[in-house]
Design an enzyme around this catalytic site. Structure first.
Site, mmCIF file in Angstrom:
data_model
loop_
_atom_site.group_PDB
_atom_site.id
_atom_site.type_symbol
_atom_site.label_atom_id
_atom_site.label_comp_id
_atom_site.label_asym_id
_atom_site.label_seq_id
_atom_site.Cartn_x
_atom_site.Cartn_y
_atom_site.Cartn_z
ATOM 1 N N GLU A 262 0.890 -1.169 0.000
ATOM 2 C CA GLU A 262 0.000 0.000 0.000
ATOM 3 C C GLU A 262 0.923 1.212 0.000
ATOM 4 O OE1 GLU A 262 -3.129 -0.241 -0.313
ATOM 5 O OE2 GLU A 262 -3.831 -2.093 0.609
ATOM 6 N N CYS A 296 -2.014 9.266 2.752
ATOM 7 C CA CYS A 296 -1.767 8.818 1.380
ATOM 8 C C CYS A 296 -2.897 9.273 0.469
ATOM 9 C CB CYS A 296 -1.636 7.294 1.365
ATOM 10 S SG CYS A 296 -3.000 6.449 2.170
HETATM 11 P P1 NAD Z 1 8.435 4.781 4.508
HETATM 12 O O1 NAD Z 1 8.355 3.993 3.256
HETATM 13 O O2 NAD Z 1 9.623 5.639 4.731
HETATM 14 O O3 NAD Z 1 8.364 3.824 5.794
HETATM 15 C C1 NAD Z 1 7.302 2.913 5.969
HETATM 16 C C2 NAD Z 1 7.781 1.762 6.837
HETATM 17 O O4 NAD Z 1 8.791 1.024 6.140
HETATM 18 C C3 NAD Z 1 8.412 2.177 8.168
HETATM 19 O O5 NAD Z 1 8.013 1.262 9.168
HETATM 20 C C4 NAD Z 1 9.895 2.042 7.880
HETATM 21 O O6 NAD Z 1 10.670 1.817 9.048
HETATM 22 C C5 NAD Z 1 9.921 0.832 6.979
HETATM 23 N N1 NAD Z 1 11.093 0.716 6.101
HETATM 24 C C6 NAD Z 1 11.921 1.699 5.682
HETATM 25 N N2 NAD Z 1 12.865 1.185 4.853
HETATM 26 C C7 NAD Z 1 12.611 -0.144 4.756
HETATM 27 C C8 NAD Z 1 13.209 -1.211 4.028
HETATM 28 N N3 NAD Z 1 14.274 -1.028 3.239
HETATM 29 N N4 NAD Z 1 12.679 -2.446 4.152
HETATM 30 C C9 NAD Z 1 11.595 -2.663 4.920
HETATM 31 N N5 NAD Z 1 10.977 -1.689 5.630
HETATM 32 C C10 NAD Z 1 11.476 -0.444 5.544
HETATM 33 O O7 NAD Z 1 7.079 5.615 4.562
HETATM 34 P P2 NAD Z 1 6.638 6.707 5.637
HETATM 35 O O8 NAD Z 1 7.474 7.928 5.398
HETATM 36 O O9 NAD Z 1 6.583 6.089 6.980
HETATM 37 O O10 NAD Z 1 5.127 6.993 5.160
HETATM 38 C C11 NAD Z 1 4.793 7.924 4.181
HETATM 39 C C12 NAD Z 1 4.479 7.279 2.846
HETATM 40 O O11 NAD Z 1 3.583 6.206 3.030
HETATM 41 C C13 NAD Z 1 3.791 8.227 1.873
HETATM 42 O O12 NAD Z 1 4.309 8.051 0.583
HETATM 43 C C14 NAD Z 1 2.334 7.785 1.914
HETATM 44 O O13 NAD Z 1 1.585 8.105 0.761
HETATM 45 C C15 NAD Z 1 2.490 6.317 2.117
HETATM 46 N N6 NAD Z 1 1.298 5.760 2.738
HETATM 47 C C16 NAD Z 1 0.532 4.935 1.984
HETATM 48 C C17 NAD Z 1 -0.633 4.439 2.533
HETATM 49 C C18 NAD Z 1 -1.508 3.513 1.747
HETATM 50 O O14 NAD Z 1 -2.342 2.855 2.361
HETATM 51 N N7 NAD Z 1 -1.373 3.421 0.442
HETATM 52 C C19 NAD Z 1 -1.014 4.773 3.836
HETATM 53 C C20 NAD Z 1 -0.182 5.613 4.569
HETATM 54 C C21 NAD Z 1 0.981 6.093 4.003
#
Ligand code: NAD
Length: 491
Positions: A262, A296
């Site tokens: 997502e 998002c």
């Molecule tokens: P992010 O991708 O930086 O982090 C999300 C999660 O992934 C965190 O728990 C982080 O620690 C983990 N992570 C980071 N690097 C990783 C890796 N290499 N392998 C595995 N896990 C890893 O995102 P964010 O900054 O926390 O959230 C913002 C983004 O999320 C925005 O782009 C937003 O649109 C999106 N988002 C999408 C939805 C949806 O349902 N589509 C919902 C909320 C947020």
């Protein structure tokens, strides 16, 4: 497990009140520190002060949790759906019973105003219950004299749930419920920016689920990649950025894990000339600035019909001026701080680009230079379609508004993005709205609304906004293997 606690009978199922001052990982039903006792802490984004220590999970901790999960899975997968449903419903009631404590903690770690933090806990409860009440019945595909063919859905095993920082409670619940309902076990990994509520949420879950069924590990940036590459984990349910989603998929492919991604969005809203401006302009501004733009599904590109552009813009501006920015614990605040320093820097880059390219600022534009990561809600008036603010997702309180006049052209502009999460059309003419809506390339499309999601409706992105879907009955299938069972009636 016996968390330090007092008992309460303030709701139907007696639960143990949690202590909201200390934070531990939850492994195999126990509250544990990291195996090497290492800790770190999050930051309150409204004050930039340190929040309490949380463990930094080690690789050994992950191995222990996966092992406990695999043992728990053997029994949990054999329990009845009704038993799992009952546990989820009791868990939801217990979360509701401690809503205020969770909401305060959420404001402290995430920054969102208390009224919205309360709302997130309510929504999480609705999600737990809504998902718990779903069914994934066997499907009879063929039934004749010769044979019966059934499709049934069996659990995958251990799910790794990777959660972002914008809705830590709701999004974790949206992964826990379908996992355990379908007979899987789950290890929740919160964002290092917002570990607190998720640790407490999973601690609370121990009162309703056997050890190892719902676990939580808080760690640093190594933990996510360890989870996605771990051979003992069968599925990754990931919510976060498109950038990270690609890394998750690449890493998970080495062990052929199932993945649901997502990811990010850049949602368009198309405003037709028949709308009631006084009603719709404030709604659209709200949908752009909710959670300080850190959703998002926030409206991120607003296309307004040229005949009403000026009047609509002015109404949005007037409304936006009434939105109070500040510490989420203060009364009347609508926009809390941006959640962390990294995000603050990313959003600032959009403001720098606006300034560098001399774009028109209709309202906002200021950074409130006080304690926290505060940014005034900002509307950019008529940027080029090729500009950064139109092309990229700021994930902060800044939105562009643009004019349109030709229906096919605005549909093409709305679809001219790699993202495809949500989209909306606003019109008093429902035929016009439906005609446009059906041509938009997004996983969720609304007429005269946006962001209105439901636990019983599948949610997922088109294009680079995701793979697969969560929630709803079809979301449950993504937590399962599909098995075609051929029952021959005669040998
Ligand atoms: P992010 O991708 O930086 O982090 C999300 C999660 O992934 C965190 O728990 C982080 O620690 C983990 N992570 C980071 N690097 C990783 C890796 N290499 N392998 C595995 N896990 C890893 O995102 P964010 O900054 O926390 O959230 C913002 C983004 O999320 C925005 O782009 C937003 O649109 C999106 N988002 C999408 C939805 C949806 O349902 N589509 C919902 C909320 C947020």
């Amino acid at each position: 497990m016996a968390p330090s606690a007092t008992s309460t009978n303030d709701h139907a199922n007696s639960t143990t009140k949690l202590d909201f001052t200390t934070f531990s990982n939850v492994i195999n039903g126990k509250l544990v520190p990291a195996s090497d006792d290492a800790t770190r802490h999050g930051i309150n984004p409204a004050t930039k002060k340190a929040n309490p220590p949380v463990p930094v999970a080690t690789k050994q901790d992950l191995d222990t949790a996966v092992e406990a999960g695999r043992v728990a899975f053997k029994k949990w997968a054999k329990t009845s759906v009704q038993e799992r449903r009952d546990a989820l419903l009791k868990f939801a009631d217990a979360l509701k019973a401690q809503q205020e404590e969770f909401a305060k903690l959420l404001t402290m770690e995430q920054g969102k105003p208390l009224m919205f933090a309360r709302n997130e806990i309510d929504t999480a409860v609705v999600w737990l219950k809504g998902l718990a009440n779903l069914d994934l019945p066997e499907e009879v595909i063929e039934d004749n004299e010769d044979r019966k063919v059934i499709i049934r859905y069996t659990p995958l095993g251990v799910v790794g749930a990777i959660v972002p920082w914008n809705f830590p409670v709701q999004l974790a619940c949206g992964k826990i419920a379908p996992s355990v309902l379908t007979g899987n076990v789950i290890i929740v990994k919160p964002s290092p920016f917002t570990p607190y509520c998720d640790l407490k949420l999973v601690e609370l879950a121990q009162q309703f689920f056997p050890p190892g069924v719902v676990q939580c590990l808080s760690g640093n940036d190594d933990l996510g990649p360890w989870i996605t590459s771990h051979p003992g984990i069968d599925k990754i349910s990931f919510t976060g950025s498109t950038f990270t989603g690609k890394k998750v998929m690449e890493s998970a492919s080495k062990t052929l894990k199932r993945v649901t991604l997502e990811l990010g969005g850049n949602d368009p809203a198309i405003v037709c000339k028949s709308v009631d401006i006084a009603t719709v302009a404030p709604k659209i501004a709200t949908l752009g600035f909710l959670n300080s733009g850190q959703i998002c599904l926030c409206v991120k590109r607003i296309y307004i019909h040229k005949d009403i552009y000026n009047e609509f813009r002015d109404a949005m501006v007037e409304y936006t001026k009434t939105l109070k920015v500040g510490d989420g614990t203060e009364d009347g605040v609508f926009l809390g701080p941006v959640q962390n320093e990294m995000q603050y820097g990313k959003v600032k880059a959009f403001f720098d680009d606006v300034e560098k390219n001399g774009m028109k600022v209709a309202v906002g534009g200021a950074f409130k230079e006080s304690g926290g990561y505060f940014i005034q809600p900002t509307i950019i008036d008529g940027p080029e379609d090729s500009s950064k603010i139109v092309q990229e997702e700021p994930f902060g309180p800044i939105v562009p508004i643009m004019q349109w006049s030709d229906e096919d052209d605005v549909i093409a502009r709305a679809n001219d993005t790699k993202m495809g999460l949500g989209a909306s059309v606003w019109s008093s003419d429902l035929d016009e709205a439906a005609r446009i809506a059906k041509q938009l390339e997004a996983g969720s499309v609304w007429v005269n609304a946006h962001i209105e999601v439901s636990p019983i409706v599948p949610f997922g992105g088109h294009k680079h906004s995701g793979i697969g879907s969560e929630w709803g009955s079809s979301g449950l299938k993504h937590f399962c293997n599909s098995q075609s069972l051929y029952l021959k009636k005669k040998v």
